[in-house]
Design an enzyme around this catalytic site. Structure first.
Site, PDB file in Angstrom:
ATOM      1  N   SER A   1     -11.060 -17.919  -4.751  1.00 15.46           N
ATOM      2  CA  SER A   1     -11.795 -17.139  -3.644  1.00 15.46           C
ATOM      3  C   SER A   1     -10.946 -16.187  -3.496  1.00 15.46           C
ATOM      4  CB  SER A   1     -12.446 -17.964  -2.469  1.00 15.46           C
ATOM      5  OG  SER A   1     -13.454 -19.059  -2.619  1.00 15.46           O
TER       6      SER A   1
ATOM      7  N   ARG B   1      -7.217 -21.131   7.181  1.00 13.65           N
ATOM      8  CA  ARG B   1      -6.307 -20.468   5.950  1.00 13.65           C
ATOM      9  C   ARG B   1      -5.086 -19.802   6.749  1.00 13.65           C
ATOM     10  NH1 ARG B   1      -9.582 -23.617   4.409  1.00 13.65           N
ATOM     11  NH2 ARG B   1     -11.103 -23.345   2.990  1.00 13.65           N
TER      12      ARG B   1
ATOM     13  N   GLU C   1      -8.902 -13.421   1.305  1.00  8.55           N
ATOM     14  CA  GLU C   1      -8.349 -14.714   1.176  1.00  8.55           C
ATOM     15  C   GLU C   1      -6.883 -14.603   0.249  1.00  8.55           C
ATOM     16  OE1 GLU C   1      -9.213 -19.172   0.321  1.00  8.55           O
ATOM     17  OE2 GLU C   1     -10.597 -18.243   1.209  1.00  8.55           O
TER      18      GLU C   1
END
Length: 301
Positions: free
Chosen positions: A224, A174, A294
């Site tokens: 998420s 990520r 996130e």
């Protein structure tokens, strides 16, 4: 009015919307106003805009499809830049896909499947843009953008146009180099493989069904909220802590997927942050694991 605001009208930088509510552009349907939301439609306009921001020390941030972002209730001071329709294009060149930074990732996956090109199936349910997916190295189902990425055109914060290959991007979980070296992805090239159209479509459908059954997609959310810690899953930790269904104002920890926080109708950014902080402190005290968000939390506090 910000003293730099009149400068925007003096340059060809695209559409300018002053004091624009960002709740209209985020999947959480949350967010106060930006001083100016600017929508460039060409690379030249974007380069001109970023050069202007650099020369006059105007703060700026980019906005894709608003699917991984929590904007504060007070909004964002400075510029928010969103790529316009001129960046919504796709070309197929043999086994490569050339896509503008503003293209919907979900749409791109469907288009690739119809061409019999395999490699993007993992992204069929990720509600972001191509530019955002490259920036975040978006992934799911054991795959991510780095595994098909070939190159990208990027307008750097100086206004210069650069081309980055996979090594330049420094992809990790990520993450990409664009988290440190600021710029905006205007175009990306993905290396695909020839496959069976029916098999590719079936894989996309299976992933879509799985998301529909396991995620609260009928409510405003942002995917998420926390990254999965090494060797474990954030959702499992949150559910084990008994936090499913926990509410703060109009925000709720989803009873369907514990790593989602949903807007039940009138949630504020502070409601969401209250839940995020409570989840982090609870998991930390119970397990010693520090959950890392996130989603990006941005704006004036």
């Amino acid at each position: 009015m910000q003293q730099w605001m009149p400068l925007l009208a003096e340059h060809d930088i695209g559409k300018v919307l002053e004091h624009e509510p960002l709740s209209k552009y985020t999947t959480w349907k949350i967010g106060g106003p930006a001083d100016a939301l600017v929508i460039p439609d060409t690379k030249e306009q974007l380069a001109r805009l970023l050069k202007l921001a650099s020369e006059h020390a105007i703060p700026w941030m980019q906005l894709g499809r608003g699917s991984n972002m929590l904007v504060s209730d007070k909004g964002i001071r400075g510029l928010v830049i969103k790529l316009g329709p001129g960046f919504d294009y796709v070309r197929f060149e043999d086994e490569q896909i050339v896509a503008g930074g503003g293209v919907s990732l979900v749409k791109l996956c469907v288009m690739a499947s119809k061409q019999g090109l395999s490699g993007l199936e993992f992204a069929g349910g990720i509600p972001g843009s191509v530019g955002g997916a490259v920036y975040m190295n978006a992934g799911a189902h054991g795959s991510d953008v780095s595994q098909i990425f070939q190159s990208a055109e990027i307008v750097l914060d100086t206004g210069e146009l650069a081309v980055y290959n996979a090594e330049d991007m420094q992809f990790s979980y990520r993450h990409s180099v664009l988290h440190e070296q600021r710029g905006m992805v205007t175009e990306a090239v993905f290396q695909m493989k020839r496959g069976d159209r029916e098999e590719i479509s079936a894989a996309l459908a299976a992933f879509k069904d799985r998301r529909r059954l396991t995620q609260p997609l009928q409510l405003a959310c942002a995917g998420s909220v926390f990254r999965n810690p090494p060797g474990d899953y954030a959702a499992r930790l949150i559910e084990s802590a008994g936090l499913k269904g926990l509410k703060a104002g109009g925000a709720e920890v989803s009873v369907q997927h514990a790593n989602f926080i949903v807007n039940t109708g009138q949630a504020t950014a502070e409601d969401v942050l209250t839940l995020m902080k409570h989840i982090q402190s609870t998991i930390s005290s119970q397990t010693g694991i520090k959950l890392v968000p996130e989603v990006f939390v941005v704006g004036e506090r």
